[in-house]
Design a protein around this motif. Structure first.
Motif, PDB file in Angstrom:
ATOM      1  N   ILE A   1      70.013  18.039  53.746  1.00  0.00           N
ATOM      2  CA  ILE A   1      69.637  17.686  55.125  1.00  0.00           C
ATOM      3  C   ILE A   1      68.172  18.005  55.382  1.00  0.00           C
ATOM      4  O   ILE A   1      67.434  17.203  55.975  1.00  0.00           O
ATOM      5  CB  ILE A   1      70.553  18.416  56.123  1.00  0.00           C
TER       6      ILE A   1
ATOM      7  N   THR B   1      60.355  14.137  60.210  1.00  0.00           N
ATOM      8  CA  THR B   1      60.856  14.790  61.429  1.00  0.00           C
ATOM      9  C   THR B   1      60.391  16.233  61.515  1.00  0.00           C
ATOM     10  O   THR B   1      60.075  16.729  62.600  1.00  0.00           O
ATOM     11  CB  THR B   1      62.395  14.737  61.458  1.00  0.00           C
TER      12      THR B   1
ATOM     13  N   GLN C   1      77.090  14.140  57.042  1.00  0.00           N
ATOM     14  CA  GLN C   1      76.451  13.204  57.958  1.00  0.00           C
ATOM     15  C   GLN C   1      76.547  13.683  59.406  1.00  0.00           C
ATOM     16  O   GLN C   1      75.583  13.571  60.173  1.00  0.00           O
ATOM     17  CB  GLN C   1      77.101  11.815  57.811  1.00  0.00           C
ATOM     18  N   THR C   2      77.699  14.217  59.794  1.00  0.00           N
ATOM     19  CA  THR C   2      77.862  14.713  61.165  1.00  0.00           C
ATOM     20  C   THR C   2      76.963  15.921  61.417  1.00  0.00           C
ATOM     21  O   THR C   2      76.372  16.052  62.494  1.00  0.00           O
ATOM     22  CB  THR C   2      79.338  15.099  61.414  1.00  0.00           C
TER      23      THR C   2
ATOM     24  N   TYR D   1      74.126  16.503  59.853  1.00  0.00           N
ATOM     25  CA  TYR D   1      72.760  15.965  59.900  1.00  0.00           C
ATOM     26  C   TYR D   1      72.459  15.425  61.295  1.00  0.00           C
ATOM     27  O   TYR D   1      71.389  15.685  61.868  1.00  0.00           O
ATOM     28  CB  TYR D   1      72.611  14.864  58.850  1.00  0.00           C
ATOM     29  N   LYS D   2      73.396  14.650  61.862  1.00  0.00           N
ATOM     30  CA  LYS D   2      73.197  14.085  63.203  1.00  0.00           C
ATOM     31  C   LYS D   2      73.067  15.187  64.252  1.00  0.00           C
ATOM     32  O   LYS D   2      72.314  15.056  65.221  1.00  0.00           O
ATOM     33  CB  LYS D   2      74.358  13.149  63.554  1.00  0.00           C
ATOM     34  N   PHE D   3      73.811  16.280  64.047  1.00  0.00           N
ATOM     35  CA  PHE D   3      73.708  17.415  64.977  1.00  0.00           C
ATOM     36  C   PHE D   3      72.289  17.979  64.981  1.00  0.00           C
ATOM     37  O   PHE D   3      71.698  18.194  66.046  1.00  0.00           O
ATOM     38  CB  PHE D   3      74.710  18.503  64.578  1.00  0.00           C
TER      39      PHE D   3
ATOM     40  N   MET E   1      69.571  16.462  64.090  1.00  0.00           N
ATOM     41  CA  MET E   1      68.683  15.448  64.659  1.00  0.00           C
ATOM     42  C   MET E   1      68.713  15.515  66.186  1.00  0.00           C
ATOM     43  O   MET E   1      67.668  15.429  66.844  1.00  0.00           O
ATOM     44  CB  MET E   1      69.085  14.055  64.183  1.00  0.00           C
ATOM     45  N   ARG E   2      69.907  15.667  66.764  1.00  0.00           N
ATOM     46  CA  ARG E   2      70.018  15.777  68.233  1.00  0.00           C
ATOM     47  C   ARG E   2      69.313  17.026  68.739  1.00  0.00           C
ATOM     48  O   ARG E   2      68.686  17.009  69.807  1.00  0.00           O
ATOM     49  CB  ARG E   2      71.492  15.792  68.653  1.00  0.00           C
TER      50      ARG E   2
ATOM     51  N   ASP F   1      65.574  16.243  68.612  1.00  0.00           N
ATOM     52  CA  ASP F   1      65.149  15.208  69.564  1.00  0.00           C
ATOM     53  C   ASP F   1      65.362  15.611  71.020  1.00  0.00           C
ATOM     54  O   ASP F   1      64.580  15.233  71.898  1.00  0.00           O
ATOM     55  CB  ASP F   1      65.911  13.902  69.302  1.00  0.00           C
TER      56      ASP F   1
END
Length: 305
Positions: A109, A118, A270-271, A273-275, A277-278, A281
Motif C-alpha cells: 500500500i 500521494t 484493496q479496502t 488501501y481505500k481507507f 486514501m480517504r 484526501d
C-alpha cells in the motif's frame, strides 16, 4: 609606749595577714584562670575533633550510599538486560505468518501511494512487532505488543492482525443478529442482548456434513489496549495524538455485524488501501515530517527489542 608598740605590732600582723590573704587569693585566681584557659583549649580541641569525626562519618555514609546506589543500579540494569533478551527471544517466535502477510500488505500500500505521488516515502512509516512497557493501575510495569504501527501525517494507526481458519461473524450480538440468536443463547446464555461477540464457523474434519462453532474473546480488546498504552507513551512528547485502531482479519470470509465505529475492521488489501486514501484526501495533516520522525524514534527507543 608599750601599748603603742603593742598596737603597732598588731597592725603589722594584720597587714601581713591581709597581704598573705591577697597573695593567696591572687594565686588561686591565677590557677583558676590558667585552668579555664586549659578548659577553653580542651573544649576547642573537642569541637574540632567532633567536626572532623562528623565529616568522616558523613563521608563514609556518602560512600556507602553511592556503593548501594551502584549495586541497585547494576542489579536493575542486569534484570532489564535479561528481560530484553527474553523479549527478543519471544519476539522471534511471536511473528506469525498472518503478521508477516499484513506487513507485506502495508508495504505494498505504501509503495502504491508513493508511486501515485500521494505521499513521499518518509510520510508513511511502518513499525512491526513493537513491544514496549507501560504502567498498570496498581503501579506495576507490564509489557504490551502491537503488531503494526503506521505513522502518517494524518495520524497514527495501530493495526492488530487476527487469523482464523474459517468464516467469521464479528461483532455479533443477540440484538443485531436475531437469526443467530439461538447460537448466542447457547454460547453466551448470561450475556446481555447488546454485548458483541465473535464466533467462527470451522470445518475441522473437512466433512461437509459437519460444522464447528467456536467463540472467541473480543478481538478489539488488544488493539484498544494498544491505543491506551501508546497514547500514554506519546502524550509526554507530542502535543496532539490521533491514534486510530484497526483490526485486520485473515480468514475465509468475514461478516462485520458490529455497531461500534471503532476499531475499523478490514479483511482485504484493496479496502485497506481505500481507507488510507480517504484519510489522506479527507483529513487535514496533524503531524509534520519532523514529528513523524520524532515519534518513530520515541517508539523505537522505548521498544524492548
Amino acid at each position: 609606749m608599750d601599748i603603742l608598740y603593742k598596737f603597732m605590732d598588731n597592725k603589722i600582723l594584720l597587714l601581713t595577714t591581709i597581704v598573705v590573704l591577697i597573695v593567696i587569693v591572687l594565686g588561686v585566681l591565677l590557677i583558676l584562670k590558667k585552668k579555664n584557659k586549659n578548659y577553653d583549649q580542651m573544649f576547642e580541641e573537642f569541637q574540632m575533633e567532633a567536626v572532623e569525626n562528623l565529616s568522616k562519618v558523613e563521608k563514609d555514609l556518602k560512600q556507602e550510599k553511592e556503593q548501594l546506589v551502584n549495586q541497585v543500579k547494576e542489579g536493575y540494569e542486569s534484570k532489564i538486560s535479561d528481560f530484553k533478551e527474553y523479549v527478543r527471544t519471544v519476539e522471534k517466535i511471536s511473528r506469525t505468518t498472518s503478521e508477516v502477510n499484513t506487513h507485506n500488505i502495508l508495504t505494498e500500500i505504501k509503495e502504491k501511494l508513493v508511486l501515485e505521488g500521494t505521499i513521499q516515502p518518509f510520510q508513511m512509516m511502518i513499525l512491526d512487532n513493537v513491544f514496549f512497557p507501560f504502567k498498570k493501575a496498581n503501579g506495576e510495569i507490564g509489557t504490551t505488543k502491537i503488531d503494526h504501527i503506521v505513522l502518517m501525517k494524518t495520524g497514527i494507526y495501530i493495526i492488530d492482525t487476527n487469523e482464523f481458519h474459517g468464516d467469521i461473524l464479528y461483532g455479533i450480538s443477540k440484538e443485531n443478529t436475531k437469526q443467530f440468536s439461538f447460537i448466542l443463547d447457547n454460547l453466551f446464555p448470561s450475556e446481555d442482548d447488546e454485548t458483541e461477540k465473535t464466533i467462527v464457523f470451522v470445518n475441522k474434519n473437512k466433512d461437509p456434513k459437519e460444522l464447528n462453532v467456536i467463540s472467541f474473546d473480543d478481538p478489539s480488546k488488544q488493539v484498544m489496549s494498544g491505543v491506551d498504552n501508546l497514547n500514554q507513551l506519546l502524550e509526554k512528547h507530542i502535543q496532539y495524538n490521533s491514534i486510530t485502531p484497526i483490526l485486520y482479519f485473515h480468514a475465509n470470509k468475514l461478516i462485520n455485524y458490529s455497531q461500534n465505529k471503532i476499531p475499523y475492521v478490514f479483511d482485504d488489501k484493496q479496502t485497506l488501501y481505500k481507507f488510507f486514501m480517504r484519510q489522506l484526501d479527507g483529513y487535514n495533516d496533524v503531524h509534520s515530517e519532523d514529528e513523524l520522525e520524532k515519534m518513530k524514534n520515541i517508539i523505537e527507543n522505548v521498544s524492548i527489542n
